[in-house]
Design an enzyme around this catalytic site. Structure first.
Site, PDB file in Angstrom:
ATOM      1  N   HIS B 124       6.670  -4.849  -6.019  1.00 16.88           N
ATOM      2  CA  HIS B 124       7.238  -6.058  -6.607  1.00 16.88           C
ATOM      3  C   HIS B 124       6.164  -6.681  -7.500  1.00 16.88           C
ATOM      4  O   HIS B 124       4.969  -6.524  -7.225  1.00 16.88           O
ATOM      5  CB  HIS B 124       7.587  -7.005  -5.449  1.00 16.88           C
ATOM      6  CG  HIS B 124       8.353  -8.235  -5.809  1.00 16.88           C
ATOM      7  ND1 HIS B 124       7.769  -9.327  -6.396  1.00 16.88           N
ATOM      8  CD2 HIS B 124       9.665  -8.547  -5.637  1.00 16.88           C
ATOM      9  CE1 HIS B 124       8.695 -10.267  -6.564  1.00 16.88           C
ATOM     10  NE2 HIS B 124       9.852  -9.823  -6.119  1.00 16.88           N
ATOM     11  N   ASP B 203       2.557  -5.825   1.922  1.00 16.70           N
ATOM     12  CA  ASP B 203       3.611  -6.754   1.529  1.00 16.70           C
ATOM     13  C   ASP B 203       4.808  -6.495   2.458  1.00 16.70           C
ATOM     14  O   ASP B 203       5.487  -5.485   2.341  1.00 16.70           O
ATOM     15  CB  ASP B 203       3.994  -6.513   0.060  1.00 16.70           C
ATOM     16  CG  ASP B 203       5.156  -7.393  -0.390  1.00 16.70           C
ATOM     17  OD1 ASP B 203       5.659  -8.196   0.431  1.00 16.70           O
ATOM     18  OD2 ASP B 203       5.561  -7.281  -1.561  1.00 16.70           O
ATOM     19  N   GLN B 206      10.144  -7.309   2.614  1.00 21.05           N
ATOM     20  CA  GLN B 206      11.392  -6.637   2.979  1.00 21.05           C
ATOM     21  C   GLN B 206      11.307  -6.033   4.381  1.00 21.05           C
ATOM     22  O   GLN B 206      12.330  -5.905   5.048  1.00 21.05           O
ATOM     23  CB  GLN B 206      11.715  -5.518   1.976  1.00 21.05           C
ATOM     24  CG  GLN B 206      11.895  -5.986   0.539  1.00 21.05           C
ATOM     25  CD  GLN B 206      13.128  -6.844   0.334  1.00 21.05           C
ATOM     26  OE1 GLN B 206      14.103  -6.753   1.081  1.00 21.05           O
ATOM     27  NE2 GLN B 206      13.088  -7.701  -0.662  1.00 21.05           N
ATOM     28  N   LYS B 229      13.892 -14.699   3.637  1.00 18.85           N
ATOM     29  CA  LYS B 229      14.594 -13.414   3.746  1.00 18.85           C
ATOM     30  C   LYS B 229      14.895 -13.066   5.200  1.00 18.85           C
ATOM     31  O   LYS B 229      15.478 -12.033   5.493  1.00 18.85           O
ATOM     32  CB  LYS B 229      13.761 -12.297   3.101  1.00 18.85           C
ATOM     33  CG  LYS B 229      13.598 -12.446   1.579  1.00 18.85           C
ATOM     34  CD  LYS B 229      12.947 -11.213   0.994  1.00 18.85           C
ATOM     35  CE  LYS B 229      12.278 -11.465  -0.340  1.00 18.85           C
ATOM     36  NZ  LYS B 229      13.187 -11.655  -1.463  1.00 18.85           N
ATOM     37  N   CYS B 369      12.361  -7.701 -10.175  1.00 16.82           N
ATOM     38  CA  CYS B 369      10.922  -7.983 -10.207  1.00 16.82           C
ATOM     39  C   CYS B 369      10.089  -6.718 -10.011  1.00 16.82           C
ATOM     40  O   CYS B 369       9.046  -6.735  -9.361  1.00 16.82           O
ATOM     41  CB  CYS B 369      10.521  -9.032  -9.169  1.00 16.82           C
ATOM     42  SG  CYS B 369      11.347 -10.596  -9.382  1.00 16.82           S
TER      43      CYS B 369
END
Lengths: 150, 421
Positions: B124, B203, B206, B229, B369
């Protein structure tokens, strides 16, 4: 406002067969405009001679609305004066940001009236404006450089 | 064996899912962008504001104590949720992007020319741009993992090219791709990073919402994720870092609460996590995130992951039946999250999105993104449907129906050149 009304046949026709597409030489100014949220990209060249826009050529990737709008714009702008092109820009921009309350004079705007439906879809306004913003930018640059030279 | 997953009961917790858009029920398939919120998360935020609101740490009255207990309670719960050994390792930020910027800014303080930072082409923008900025500031070099044709990290090419080497100081990789859905072998990459003494940043934007999380199992030194999220509110993110690492790093933003002693001639700084939390923090958001974590924990992260796996497999199979549809990334639900990006032949993603939206189906169209990844895949942009704990098989069916409709709508109109006007 249904999605079928958004995708007018005129829009799809310009999307299918883009008018004045391709990058041509010679030109006075080239600009590159993008729509970062969706990735639409447009390279556009203008040529101005004897007080008239003699050519607008372009290469673009993007959705049907942005591609068709650029195609329609070139037909309206080529052959007229830069000042007329900037007036058309103002009129088209007022309509597209008018949330459906502003309509265009078909005698002046021809195929561009098909984009009146886009004004009801705020997310697509930037798509319809991409070509218009680019040609405005290019013409203003031509004017600015003419002033510098004079 | 626990109860079977009751998605209909889950849906009743999310009032927004009852919405209708014109003649169609809402089909929300944009959870990788942001998840919907269960009523109890919204209620917890309202209750905080209406009954317990005060600033934290510095307010000495009863409300201040209540707000502080709620805020710090959220920190402890988050530490527990991700298997962090210490609550002091949980730093609040405003989102995952800020968490990654915090990591990039503080970790790069000690870098200079000759040092290398490694990311991947599937990141991202928020796990690319902060590192590019860090390289500009320090003179370090940014390098990246490529992907295979299937959309997985190309570990072989990385080994061949000596991507991770003695110059590597930081490796920062996404756990689960927000575009391809790929679940990356983070622990394996972390071992490669640690073998050369580099710091491993993950990261988890997700991954954390979709999979049971253990920072030990990931093998990382830092993990960034966001609240919104995972059924929580917007405005709060988390950077987890091992205490030893955090304690060695300089501050990020300066301001109130991150200091120890301030004199006009210079200041000393608070220990982690407070060193990295300048100014009034997202207090109500922390309360909301805490409630969200209670909610998903009660459902069971393993159950949520299994539900998503099942739906993703179903969606991949059904979507591939749509004429002209190409899936980007792994086409089988193996090591794969619930985001499915795709293109539809001859129809721009914006137009796909618009047609789907007219039938109540909410997806995302564009770069998501991740422009470098789209360049790498040779596509200008794509559509993305993403599932979450409340998604049903019937919603996947509605997506597929709407895609068929879209293909027919544009196929019929665009195929006939020079047709009758």
């Amino acid at each position: 406002m249904s999605v079928e009304q958004l995708y007018q046949e005129i829009i799809l026709d310009h999307y299918r067969v883009k008018r004045n597409a391709g990058l041509r030489e010679p030109y006075d100014v080239e600009v590159h405009h993008v729509n970062p949220s969706c990735g639409d990209e447009l390279t556009l060249r203008v040529t101005v001679a004897d007080g008239a826009v003699t050519d607008v050529s372009y290469e673009a990737v993007g959705c049907s609305i942005s591609q068709a709008s650029t195609s329609v714009m070139t037909e309206l702008v080529i052959g007229g004066s830069p000042a007329h092109a900037l007036e058309l820009y103002d009129g088209f921009q007022k309509m597209i940001q008018g949330q459906g309350k502003v309509s265009l004079d078909e005698a002046v705007f021809e195929d561009a009236v098909a984009f009146e439906g886009v004004a009801q879809f705020p997310a697509r306004v930037k798509c319809a404006m991409l070509g218009w913003s680019a040609v405005r930018d290019a013409l203003l640059r031509v004017q600015a450089s003419a002033k510098e030279e004079s | 064996m626990s109860e079977p997953y009751d998605v209909e009961a889950v849906r009743r917790d999310f009032p927004i899912l009852e919405r209708r858009l014109g003649a169609y029920p809402l089909t929300y398939l944009d959870s990788a962008n942001t998840s919907q919120k269960p009523r109890r998360v919204v209620d917890a935020i309202a209750d905080h504001y209406l009954a317990h609101n005060a600033n934290v740490a510095r307010a000495m009255h009863v409300l201040g104590a209540e707000a502080t207990a709620a805020f710090e309670g959220a920190r402890v719960a988050i530490a527990d949720f991700i298997g962090a050994p210490r609550w002091e390792e949980v730093v609040f930020t405003k989102n995952a992007s800020e968490a990654l910027n915090l990591a990039a800014h503080t970790l790069s303080a000690a870098l200079g020319p000759g040092d290398e930072i490694v990311v991947s082409v599937m990141e991202h923008h928020s796990n690319i741009v902060p590192w590019q900025l860090a390289c500009e500031r320090t003179g370090a070099t940014l390098r990246w993992f490529d992907i295979t044709e299937e959309g997985r990290l190309d570990l072989e090419a990385a080994a061949r090219d000596g991507l991770i080497n003695e110059r590597t100081k930081v490796v920062s990789i996404t756990w689960v791709s927000n575009v391809l859905g790929t679940v990356n072998p983070v622990a394996q990459v972390a071992a490669m990073a640690h073998a050369v003494g580099a710091v491993m940043v993950v990261d988890g934007s997700q991954g954390v919402p979709q999979l049971p999380t253990s920072v030990a199992a990931l093998g990382c030194d830092m993990l960034a994720f966001t609240g919104h999220k995972i059924c929580g509110p917007t405005g709060i993110g988390v950077l987890w870092g091992s205490y030893q690492l955090l304690d060695s790093l300089p501050p990020f933003l300066g301001g109130g609460e991150m200091i120890e002693v301030v004199k006009m001639t210079g200041s000393t700084f608070a220990p982690p996590p407070y060193r990295f939390e300048a100014g009034t923090q997202p207090i109500a958001q922390a309360v909301g995130l805490h409630e969200a974590i209670r909610y998903v924990s009660a459902l069971g992260m393993d159950q949520i992951a299994a539900h998503e796996q099942d739906l993703t497999a179903y969606a991949l199979a059904e979507m591939q039946k749509v004429q002209g549809l190409r899936i980007l990334g792994p086409t089988e639900a193996v090591d794969r999250g619930g985001a499915i990006s795709f293109t539809l032949d001859g129809v721009h993603p914006h137009d796909v999105m618009q047609l789907l939206d007219s039938r109540g189906v909410a997806i995302r169209g564009g770069h998501h993104c991740a422009r470098p990844l789209h360049d790498r895949l040779g596509v200008q942009s794509s559509c993305r449907a993403s599932v979450y704990l409340y998604t049903t098989h019937a919603e996947i069916d509605r997506l597929v129906e709407a895609l068929d409709y879209t293909g027919a709508f544009f196929g019929g109109r665009l195929a006939t050149t020079g047709g009758v006007r």
